[in-house]
Design an enzyme around this catalytic site. Structure first.
Site, mmCIF file in Angstrom:
data_model
loop_
_atom_site.group_PDB
_atom_site.id
_atom_site.type_symbol
_atom_site.label_atom_id
_atom_site.label_comp_id
_atom_site.label_asym_id
_atom_site.label_seq_id
_atom_site.Cartn_x
_atom_site.Cartn_y
_atom_site.Cartn_z
ATOM 1 N N THR A 34 0.810 -1.220 0.000
ATOM 2 C CA THR A 34 0.000 0.000 0.000
ATOM 3 C C THR A 34 0.842 1.268 0.000
ATOM 4 O O THR A 34 1.968 1.280 0.520
ATOM 5 C CB THR A 34 -0.881 0.011 1.274
ATOM 6 O OG1 THR A 34 -1.331 1.341 1.543
ATOM 7 C CG2 THR A 34 -0.134 -0.462 2.508
ATOM 8 N N GLU B 115 0.352 3.559 1.904
ATOM 9 C CA GLU B 115 0.516 3.959 3.313
ATOM 10 C C GLU B 115 1.934 3.666 3.810
ATOM 11 O O GLU B 115 2.343 4.173 4.855
ATOM 12 C CB GLU B 115 -0.514 3.266 4.197
ATOM 13 C CG GLU B 115 -1.921 3.842 4.078
ATOM 14 C CD GLU B 115 -2.015 5.294 4.561
ATOM 15 O OE1 GLU B 115 -1.776 5.542 5.744
ATOM 16 O OE2 GLU B 115 -2.309 6.173 3.745
ATOM 17 N N TYR C 16 -1.284 0.705 11.061
ATOM 18 C CA TYR C 16 -1.597 -0.026 9.827
ATOM 19 C C TYR C 16 -0.389 -0.006 8.876
ATOM 20 O O TYR C 16 0.034 -1.048 8.365
ATOM 21 C CB TYR C 16 -2.812 0.623 9.145
ATOM 22 C CG TYR C 16 -3.061 0.141 7.734
ATOM 23 C CD1 TYR C 16 -3.674 -1.090 7.493
ATOM 24 C CD2 TYR C 16 -2.677 0.905 6.624
ATOM 25 C CE1 TYR C 16 -3.894 -1.541 6.187
ATOM 26 C CE2 TYR C 16 -2.899 0.469 5.332
ATOM 27 C CZ TYR C 16 -3.510 -0.744 5.120
ATOM 28 O OH TYR C 16 -3.727 -1.188 3.841
ATOM 29 N N LYS D 34 1.926 -3.110 7.584
ATOM 30 C CA LYS D 34 2.094 -3.384 6.147
ATOM 31 C C LYS D 34 3.575 -3.384 5.747
ATOM 32 O O LYS D 34 3.957 -4.064 4.800
ATOM 33 C CB LYS D 34 1.317 -2.342 5.322
ATOM 34 C CG LYS D 34 -0.183 -2.624 5.224
ATOM 35 C CD LYS D 34 -0.503 -3.774 4.264
ATOM 36 C CE LYS D 34 -1.994 -3.934 4.023
ATOM 37 N NZ LYS D 34 -2.332 -5.074 3.145
HETATM 38 O O1 F7E Z 1 -8.773 8.377 3.978
HETATM 39 C C1 F7E Z 1 -8.997 11.941 4.984
HETATM 40 C C2 F7E Z 1 -8.121 11.034 5.835
HETATM 41 O O2 F7E Z 1 -9.911 6.420 5.025
HETATM 42 C C3 F7E Z 1 -8.234 9.169 2.944
HETATM 43 C C4 F7E Z 1 -7.175 2.242 2.761
HETATM 44 O O3 F7E Z 1 -7.717 1.448 1.741
HETATM 45 O O4 F7E Z 1 -5.995 3.584 1.173
HETATM 46 C C5 F7E Z 1 -6.908 3.644 2.265
HETATM 47 O O5 F7E Z 1 -6.372 4.398 3.334
HETATM 48 C C6 F7E Z 1 -7.900 10.553 3.466
HETATM 49 C C7 F7E Z 1 -7.108 10.581 4.793
HETATM 50 O O6 F7E Z 1 -8.204 6.060 3.164
HETATM 51 C C8 F7E Z 1 -12.297 11.905 6.468
HETATM 52 O O7 F7E Z 1 -7.579 11.755 6.927
HETATM 53 C C9 F7E Z 1 -10.876 13.384 5.806
HETATM 54 O O8 F7E Z 1 -6.082 11.550 4.673
HETATM 55 O O9 F7E Z 1 -10.386 6.966 2.607
HETATM 56 P P1 F7E Z 1 -9.417 6.923 3.709
HETATM 57 P P2 F7E Z 1 -6.659 5.944 3.591
HETATM 58 O O10 F7E Z 1 -6.443 6.173 5.018
HETATM 59 O O11 F7E Z 1 -5.864 6.766 2.631
HETATM 60 C C10 F7E Z 1 -4.720 2.994 1.451
HETATM 61 C C11 F7E Z 1 -3.961 2.904 0.166
HETATM 62 C C12 F7E Z 1 -4.821 1.732 2.204
HETATM 63 O O12 F7E Z 1 -3.963 0.856 2.084
HETATM 64 C C13 F7E Z 1 -5.869 1.617 3.247
HETATM 65 O O13 F7E Z 1 -6.127 0.275 3.597
HETATM 66 O O14 F7E Z 1 -9.126 11.223 3.749
HETATM 67 N N1 F7E Z 1 -10.327 12.172 5.565
HETATM 68 N N2 F7E Z 1 -12.077 13.256 6.362
HETATM 69 C C14 F7E Z 1 -11.181 11.220 5.961
HETATM 70 N N3 F7E Z 1 -11.102 9.883 5.917
HETATM 71 C C15 F7E Z 1 -12.170 9.177 6.369
HETATM 72 N N4 F7E Z 1 -12.113 7.831 6.312
HETATM 73 N N5 F7E Z 1 -13.288 9.794 6.901
HETATM 74 C C16 F7E Z 1 -13.394 11.165 6.968
HETATM 75 O O15 F7E Z 1 -14.390 11.717 7.424
#
Ligand code: F7E
Length: 359
Positions: free
Chosen positions: A124, A126, A148, A152
């Site tokens: 990922t 990440e 996480y 990974k």
């Molecule tokens: O957040 C911001 C948050 O939860 C994206 C997983 O599939 O992709 C995913 O991880 C961004 C972050 O995905 C909210 O702070 C703002 O900067 O959709 P996300 P993630 O953390 O990037 C990678 C490649 C993986 O490997 C993971 O398994 O959005 N954000 N406001 C928010 N995020 C969430 N969830 N909710 C909010 O309200």
């Protein structure tokens, strides 16, 4: 020769798209899922009968041993993980066991049962976390920012190490964020598209969000799973960045989602006081509970190696098309459900995100 594949994490978004892709190629596909008290197979009722489901758990090496001995797969796609980044702060140890040690369990079983099995590890973006260079390539140093990401990293290097130590055809797909109508509703893209669809249909007034300025390289999951298969068809295993090379903020994702349903959003205020309005009515509020203890501010990947070596095409689904696909799917799904099925009392509260709190 007809091939057999085992996919762990079959109930997730990528399990859905990858199994469809492999079934279309004529594979016999086994999908592994973990037993839960609720029906874990609710999301995968769309398949055509050729998908075989098997119960197992990557943290239970015995279950992996039984399954792999019995089905003798040619290829294993390890998609199983605790994949929601915020939950990795509230459950760091189980995240490490599932996401990190689960990969080691799988590789140990492959080593002992049949080291000729080809292995795909769902790595990922990440891993890059606090980015050390832009764009991120296979050579960019890692700096994870969450339990996480740390789990990974262990899985990534274990995959490299088993390749180098035992000659296993093991590859890491360093996939940047990839989305679809099948994305879980707690991830930001689907949270936005689902909320925008509800607002458009008059089922909700506003939704709450965290860091509007985080930037991600978002692609379409349906395109990304093809790269997983391509990696395992190469003579030599390797590690590949899978990304579009384009980045957008959460704010832009919201703006584009409202545009799809013919609503123009305007922003007012700053920081935690910022709101998004349509025709003077608040539709988006910022809430600190959706901020993370440590953020990954911006990601943008270079898919050059995947283009050159695999022939993978990062341009199939562009950002705007992806947003449109997701919003339209949510509008359709909610319209078909009808008001009768929806409990209005829960609609304003971002209920699926209440688990998000990190203290
Ligand atoms: O957040 C911001 C948050 O939860 C994206 C997983 O599939 O992709 C995913 O991880 C961004 C972050 O995905 C909210 O702070 C703002 O900067 O959709 P996300 P993630 O953390 O990037 C990678 C490649 C993986 O490997 C993971 O398994 O959005 N954000 N406001 C928010 N995020 C969430 N969830 N909710 C909010 O309200």
């Amino acid at each position: 020769m007809d091939k057999t594949a085992l996919i762990t994490g079959i109930t997730g978004q990528d399990g859905y798209y990858l199994s469809k892709f492999l079934l279309n190629k004529g594979y016999t596909v086994y999908g592994m899922y973990r037993r839960t008290s609720q029906d874990p197979l609710l999301n995968i009722n769309n398949f055509n009968g050729n998908l075989k489901l098997t119960e197992g758990d990557v943290t239970d090496m015995g279950s992996l041993l039984n399954i792999i001995k019995e089905i003798q797969p040619d290829e294993i796609y390890n998609l199983a993980a605790q994949s929601f980044v915020p939950s990795s702060w509230t459950q760091p140890i189980s995240t490490a066991k599932i996401t990190g040690l689960g990969t080691l369990n799988m590789l140990e079983v492959i080593r002992h049962v049949n080291p000729k099995i080809r292995f795909y590890q769902a790595s990922t973006s990440e891993l890059y976390g606090k980015i050390q260079e832009t764009p991120q390539t296979e050579k960019t140093p890692f700096y994870p920012r969450s339990p996480y990401g740390v789990a990974k990293i262990f899985a990534y290097w274990t995959t490299v190490n088993y390749r180098e130590s035992y000659g296993i055809h093991a590859s890491n797909g360093i996939l940047f964020n990839h989305e679809s109508p099948k994305r879980g509703k707690q991830f930001v893209t689907r949270k936005i598209t689902h909320s925008v669809a509800k607002i458009k249909l008059g089922l909700q007034d506003f939704f709450e969000i965290g860091n509007l300025n985080a930037k991600r390289d978002w692609g379409y999951a349906g395109d990304y799973v093809e790269s997983m298969w391509m990696m395992l068809q190469q003579d030599q295993p390797g590690d590949y960045v899978i990304a579009t090379g384009d980045t957008h903020s959460v704010r832009e994702f919201i703006e584009e989602s409202f545009r799809v349903v013919g609503m123009d959003i305007e922003w007012e205020g700053n920081g935690l006081d910022e709101v998004g309005k349509v025709d003077g009515k608040i539709v988006v509020k910022v809430n600190a509970k959706f901020y993370r203890p440590a953020e990954v501010d911006i990601l943008i990947g270079s898919p050059k190696k995947a283009i050159d070596n695999l022939g993978w095409d990062p341009t199939k689904t562009k950002f705007k098309e992806l947003v449109r696909m997701m919003v339209e799917s949510d509008v359709k799904e909610l319209s078909e459900k009808g008001l009768g099925d929806i409990d209005r009392g829960h609609l304003d509260a971002n209920d699926s995100d209440s688990i998000y709190k990190c203290s």
